[in-house]
Design a protein around this motif. Structure first.
Motif, PDB file in Angstrom:
ATOM      1  N   LEU A 147      40.297  46.065  48.839  1.00 15.04           N
ATOM      2  CA  LEU A 147      39.788  45.180  47.777  1.00 15.04           C
ATOM      3  C   LEU A 147      38.265  45.104  47.845  1.00 15.04           C
ATOM      4  CD1 LEU A 147      42.234  42.135  47.799  1.00 15.04           C
ATOM      5  CD2 LEU A 147      42.252  44.087  46.272  1.00 15.04           C
ATOM      6  N   VAL A 174      43.095  44.597  52.647  1.00 10.07           N
ATOM      7  CA  VAL A 174      41.949  43.699  52.467  1.00 10.07           C
ATOM      8  C   VAL A 174      40.652  44.506  52.346  1.00 10.07           C
ATOM      9  CG1 VAL A 174      40.611  41.823  53.518  1.00 10.07           C
ATOM     10  CG2 VAL A 174      43.113  41.782  53.625  1.00 10.07           C
ATOM     11  N   LEU A 208      41.379  43.729  39.834  1.00 11.73           N
ATOM     12  CA  LEU A 208      42.355  42.892  40.537  1.00 11.73           C
ATOM     13  C   LEU A 208      41.887  42.529  41.940  1.00 11.73           C
ATOM     14  CD1 LEU A 208      45.635  44.804  39.540  1.00 11.73           C
ATOM     15  CD2 LEU A 208      44.604  42.835  38.420  1.00 11.73           C
ATOM     16  N   HIS A 209      40.551  42.525  42.173  1.00  7.05           N
ATOM     17  CA  HIS A 209      40.102  42.363  43.558  1.00  7.05           C
ATOM     18  C   HIS A 209      40.051  40.918  44.042  1.00  7.05           C
ATOM     19  CE1 HIS A 209      36.304  41.850  41.381  1.00  7.05           C
ATOM     20  NE2 HIS A 209      35.896  41.162  42.414  1.00  7.05           N
ATOM     21  N   ASP A 210      40.152  39.947  43.141  1.00  7.32           N
ATOM     22  CA  ASP A 210      40.275  38.553  43.590  1.00  7.32           C
ATOM     23  C   ASP A 210      41.013  37.722  42.537  1.00  7.32           C
ATOM     24  OD1 ASP A 210      38.408  38.031  41.625  1.00  7.32           O
ATOM     25  OD2 ASP A 210      36.721  37.858  43.007  1.00  7.32           O
ATOM     26  N   VAL A 211      41.300  36.459  42.894  1.00  6.94           N
ATOM     27  CA  VAL A 211      42.161  35.649  42.030  1.00  6.94           C
ATOM     28  C   VAL A 211      41.528  35.382  40.646  1.00  6.94           C
ATOM     29  CG1 VAL A 211      43.390  33.443  41.812  1.00  6.94           C
ATOM     30  CG2 VAL A 211      43.378  34.650  43.995  1.00  6.94           C
ATOM     31  N   ILE A 248      41.990  38.375  38.588  1.00  3.28           N
ATOM     32  CA  ILE A 248      43.403  38.595  38.247  1.00  3.28           C
ATOM     33  C   ILE A 248      43.774  37.738  37.040  1.00  3.28           C
ATOM     34  CG2 ILE A 248      45.760  38.143  39.073  1.00  3.28           C
ATOM     35  CD1 ILE A 248      44.780  39.090  41.858  1.00  3.28           C
TER      36      ILE A 248
END
Lengths: 68, 245
Positions: B225, B222, B178-181, B184
């Motif tokens: 992530l 931040v 889930l570390h970036d769009v 995700i």
């Protein structure tokens, strides 16, 4: 033309949305405290929003509604 | 203007109790959206774990049941066998699933129970105060490994997805982050696919979700992530571990 609506009271000010916004138009609103005691997220320039919903997908507290 | 994103009806109006920046909230949303997009709102039953997500039953707008620590797969087994037409998912953290509940998850997978397990791996015990988990990385500082996790003392972290994938009953195992769009979005697709395979009766489905714990990692959301991306992904590679359907 896009519209971003923020549920300010659900925001915890984690700032994850700020770093994923491609237009850099999100910033914590230091003038305000929400019901939880956090500075909620705010929009600096709504006109530049492209409605990509990156902020909404990154937000852990589902505070955004995006219209385009 | 058309709405391109709004909070799914599969989540209740109860605000999440998680710490700021905790990715549990994202994982909850993805599970809820996956159920909604599959049109299974009225047929979903979730099992909440013990751990930070213990109150998950307050957040999902479907029938939920709380299980004893680590026993969510056993409870899911019972529910699914009585209601084979329902979509049954368990939502468990690494303390729940990879530690106290290892027996339950291994045997549920071995039996090929037609359920979906969402495994949140944040490499630490969150709720109890940041102790070392079976998934904590080598060298990772936690409250019970103040000098860093030592291989000779505690072994190396367990890769649960790879472990589950060795069992014939498991039909679909994927690790997502889930570390970036973009990741995700991939994570939601994986959860949806797992639920679809479950409803087709293919077998046990398991999605490991790499997550953050900014509070117990001692980092900002931040930074957390970034730490996940740089430290966890090299040890826990992303992607489909098994897909035999």
């Amino acid at each position: 033309m896009a519209k971003l609506t923020i549920n300010e009271d659900a925001c915890k000010g984690c700032s994850l949305c700020i770093q994923v916004c491609p237009k850099h138009i999100l910033e914590l609103n230091r003038e305000k405290l929400n019901a939880k005691g956090y500075h909620p997220i705010g929009i600096i320039n709504m006109d530049e929003c492209i409605g990509c919903a990156s902020c909404a997908r990154m937000c852990p507290d589902v505070v955004f509604t995006v219209e385009r | 203007m058309a709405v391109v994103f709004e909070k799914t009806k599969m989540l209740t109006d109860v605000p999440f109790h998680y710490c700021p920046g905790c990715t549990h909230g994202i994982a909850h949303r993805l599970v809820a959206e996956a159920v909604e997009e599959l049109g299974m709102q009225d047929k979903a039953i979730g099992i909440a774990p013990v751990g930070c997500a213990v109150f998950a039953y307050n957040y999902f707008n479907c029938d939920m049941m709380e299980a004893a620590h680590g026993r969510a797969p056993a409870v899911a087994t019972g529910i699914k066998r009585v209601h084979p037409d329902k979509l049954v998912f368990s939502y468990q953290g690494d303390g729940d699933l990879a530690s106290i509940g290892t027996a339950e998850i291994v045997h549920a997978a071995a039996r090929g129970e037609k359920v979906t397990t969402i495994f949140i791996n944040n490499a630490i015990y969150g709720m109890t105060g940041g102790q070392m988990a079976p998934t904590s990385l080598e060298g990772q500082v936690t409250t019970t490994s103040p000098y860093g996790r030592k291989r000779e003392h505690c072994g190396l972290p367990i890769r649960m997805s790879e472990l589950i994938a060795t069992l014939d009953g498991a039909c679909y195992v994927e690790r997502v982050s889930l570390h970036d769009v973009p990741n995700i979005i991939k994570a939601k697709n994986a959860i949806k696919k797992a639920m679809k395979y479950q409803m087709e009766g293919k077998g046990f489905t398991f999605i490991e979700v790499l997550s953050t714990c900014p509070t117990n990692w001692g980092k900002t959301p931040v930074e957390a992530l970034k730490w996940l991306k740089e430290n966890m992904i090299p040890y826990y590679p992303l992607g489909v571990v098994k897909e035999e359907v």
